[in-house]
Write an enzyme that holds these catalytic residues in place. Structure first.
Site, short mmCIF file in Angstrom:
data_model
loop_
_atom_site.label_atom_id
_atom_site.label_comp_id
_atom_site.label_asym_id
_atom_site.label_seq_id
_atom_site.Cartn_x
_atom_site.Cartn_y
_atom_site.Cartn_z
N ASP A 1 -31.43 -17.19 30.73
CA ASP A 1 -31.63 -15.78 31.05
C ASP A 1 -31.56 -15.61 32.57
O ASP A 1 -31.33 -16.59 33.28
CB ASP A 1 -33.00 -15.30 30.52
N ASP B 1 -33.95 -14.02 35.69
CA ASP B 1 -35.30 -13.53 35.96
C ASP B 1 -35.38 -12.86 37.33
O ASP B 1 -34.86 -13.38 38.31
CB ASP B 1 -36.29 -14.70 35.94
N ASP C 1 -35.22 -10.84 32.41
CA ASP C 1 -36.65 -10.57 32.53
C ASP C 1 -36.93 -9.91 33.87
O ASP C 1 -36.47 -10.39 34.90
CB ASP C 1 -37.48 -11.87 32.47
#
Ligand code: DCP
Ligand code: MG
Length: 373
Positions: free
Chosen positions: A205, A207, A297
Site C-alpha cells: 500500500d 502510507d 492509508d
C-alpha cells in the site's frame, strides 16, 4: 569461502534500532524462509517462535554480506538453536525441508490465501478454514458467509490490490494526494511514510501522514480530503476512523495496538497515464482498462504528536517493535505512536522531529532508509 566472522559481527545489537538495515538484503535465502516460518507460527498462535523467527530474520537482514557458513554467525544475537538448524539445512542442501512441508500444508495455504484479502485477519481466515472452505471462490459462493464492507471491497479489487505497488505508482499517488490536500489547506503538512519512505521499490500500500501547523486545525482536514477525492472520481473505497486520541490517557504500553489518530483506509483509482514511465506505453492487451486500484492509508495526528506518528508509521514493524522494547528495557521509558513517557521522571518528553525522539532515547539517529529491519 571465507568463514571467519566479519569484524562487525561482535558489534551487532540485539535491538533493530541500534542496527542500520537498508533494503539491500544479502541473506534473502535465509530471511524469506524465516519470515514464512514466522507467519506459519503466527497462524498457529505461537507468539514466541513467531517473534524469534522475525528477530532472527531482522538480524540477518542487517549484515553487510551473505552468510556462507555457520561459523560466520557465531556471536550474533537473536539466533536460537531452531534458527541455526534451519540455516544449516539451507547451507547444506540449498533448501529448508521444514518450510517446504509448511508450504504444502493445507491449513497454511488456506490461511495465507484468506488473509491476503483486504479486511480479512487471521481470526476470520481461521473461521472460514474450520468451515471447510479452501478457496476464494468457495468463500464467494458459500451462501452463509457474511462479508463486511471492507471485505467486499477486498474481494472486488482483489486482483489489483494483491499486486505490489511500485515506487513510480506511489510517487504518482503522492502527487494526487499532495494536490488534493494543498487545494484544501495550502499550509498542510504531508509526508510519505511506510515502506516507500524507507526506500522500498515495492509495497502493499502507500502510507501518508498529514497534519496542520496549528493545533486542532487538522480535525476536519481528513474528511475534506476524502470528499475531494470522491469528487475527483478516484475514491473506490473509504473506511474512516475518527480520532479516539486522549492526551489524558498518555502514555500507553499497548504495544501492538492500532494508534488512536484520525485515519482512513482507502482504495484509490490510479490512472496508468499518471504514472511516470507508463505514459504513452503500449499496454498489455489483456489489461486495456488503463487504471488500477491501489490501497492508501492516510493518518492525521495533531501536530504535537507528528514526530511520534511519523516514527511509528515509517516502520518497519520490527524496527518499531525494537524501539519500544529498547525504550522500556534499557531506558525505563514507554514509547508508542503518540508519545514517549519517562517512567523515572514521570513525564512525557516532547518531540518535534524524529531526531528528538532518538536523542531522548540516547540512540544514534537512524535514517528512514536504514530502518528496513
Ligand atoms: N504501523 C503502525 N500502526 C499501525 C499500522 C502500521 O505503527 N496501526 C506502522 C508499521 C509499518 C508502517 O506503519 O511499518 C506501515 O504499515 P504497512 O503495513 O503499510 O507496512 P509497510 O509500509 O512497512 O510495508 P508494505 O510495503 O507492505 O506496505
Ligand atoms: Mg505500507
Amino acid at each position: 569461502t571465507d568463514c571467519s566472522p566479519p569484524n562487525a559481527v561482535a558489534n551487532v545489537s540485539q535491538y533493530a534500532c541500534q542496527r542500520r538495515t537498508t533494503t539491500e538484503n544479502h541473506n534473502k535465502i535465509f530471511t524469506d524462509v524465516m519470515e514464512e516460518l514466522a507467519e506459519s507460527s503466527e497462524f498457529n498462535e505461537s507468539k514466541g517462535p513467531c517473534l524469534a523467527f522475525r528477530q532472527a530474520a531482522s538480524v540477518l537482514k542487517s549484515l553487510p554480506s551473505a552468510v556462507h557458513c555457520l561459523e560466520a554467525i557465531q556471536g550474533l544475537p537473536c539466533l536460537g538453536e531452531h534458527t541455526k538448524a534451519v540455516m544449516e539445512e539451507i547451507l547444506t542442501f540449498g533448501r529448508s525441508f521444514k518450510v517446504e512441508e509448511i508450504r504444502c500444508d493445507e491449513r497454511y495455504q488456506a490461511l495465507k490465501l484468506f488473509t491476503s484479502v483486504f479486511g480479512v485477519g487471521p481470526k476470520t481466515a481461521e473461521k472460514w478454514y474450520r468451515r471447510g472452505l479452501r478457496s476464494l471462490k468457495e468463500i464467494l459462493t458459500e451462501p452463509n458467509i457474511q462479508l463486511n464492507r471492507m471485505q467486499r471491497a477486498g474481494f472486488l479489487y482483489y486482483s489489483d490490490i494483491s499486486k505490489a505497488v511500485s515506487k513510480a505508482e506511489a510517487k504518482a499517488l503522492g502527487c494526487i494526494i499532495e494536490e488534493t490536500v494543498h487545494w484544501i489547506a495550502p499550509d498542510a503538512i504531508l509526508a510519505l511514510t511506510g515502506g516507500f519512505r524507507r526506500g522500498k521499490e515495492y509495497g502493499h500500500d502507500v502510507d501518508f501522514l498529514l497534519t496542520m501547523p496549528e493545533m486542532g486545525k487538522e480535525e476536519g482536514l481528513l474528511l475534506h480530503v476524502i470528499d475531494r477525492l470522491r469528487d475527483q472520481g478516484i475514491l473506490l473505497y473509504c473506511e474512516y476512523q475518527g480520532s479516539t486520541f486522549d492526551v489524558s490517557k498518555l502514555p500507553s504500553c499497548r504495544f501492538e495496538d492500532m494508534d488512536s489518530f484520525q485515519k482512513c483506509f482507502l482504495i484509490l483509482r490510479l490512472e496508468q497515464g499518471q504514472v511516470e514511465g507508463e505514459r504513452g506505453l503500449q499496454r498489455d492487451p489483456g489489461d486495456s482498462r488503463g487504471w488500477r486500484a491501489v490501497r492508501v492509508d492516510l493518518v492525521a495526528p495533531p501536530v504535537d504528536r507528528y514526530a511520534f506518528a511519523l516514527l511509528g508509521w515509517t516502520g518497519s514493524r520490527q524496527f518499531g517493535r525494537d524501539l519500544r522494547t529498547f525504550a522500556q528495557k534499557e531506558r525505563q521509558m514507554l514509547l508508542d505512536n503518540h508519545a514517549l513517557y519517562d517512567k523515572t521522571k514521570k513525564l512525557c518528553l516532547p518531540a518535534t522531529t524524529e531526531k528528538d525522539i532518538f536523542a531522548h532515547l540516547g540512540l544514534e539517529y537512524v535514517e528512514p532508509w536504514q530502518r528496513n529491519a
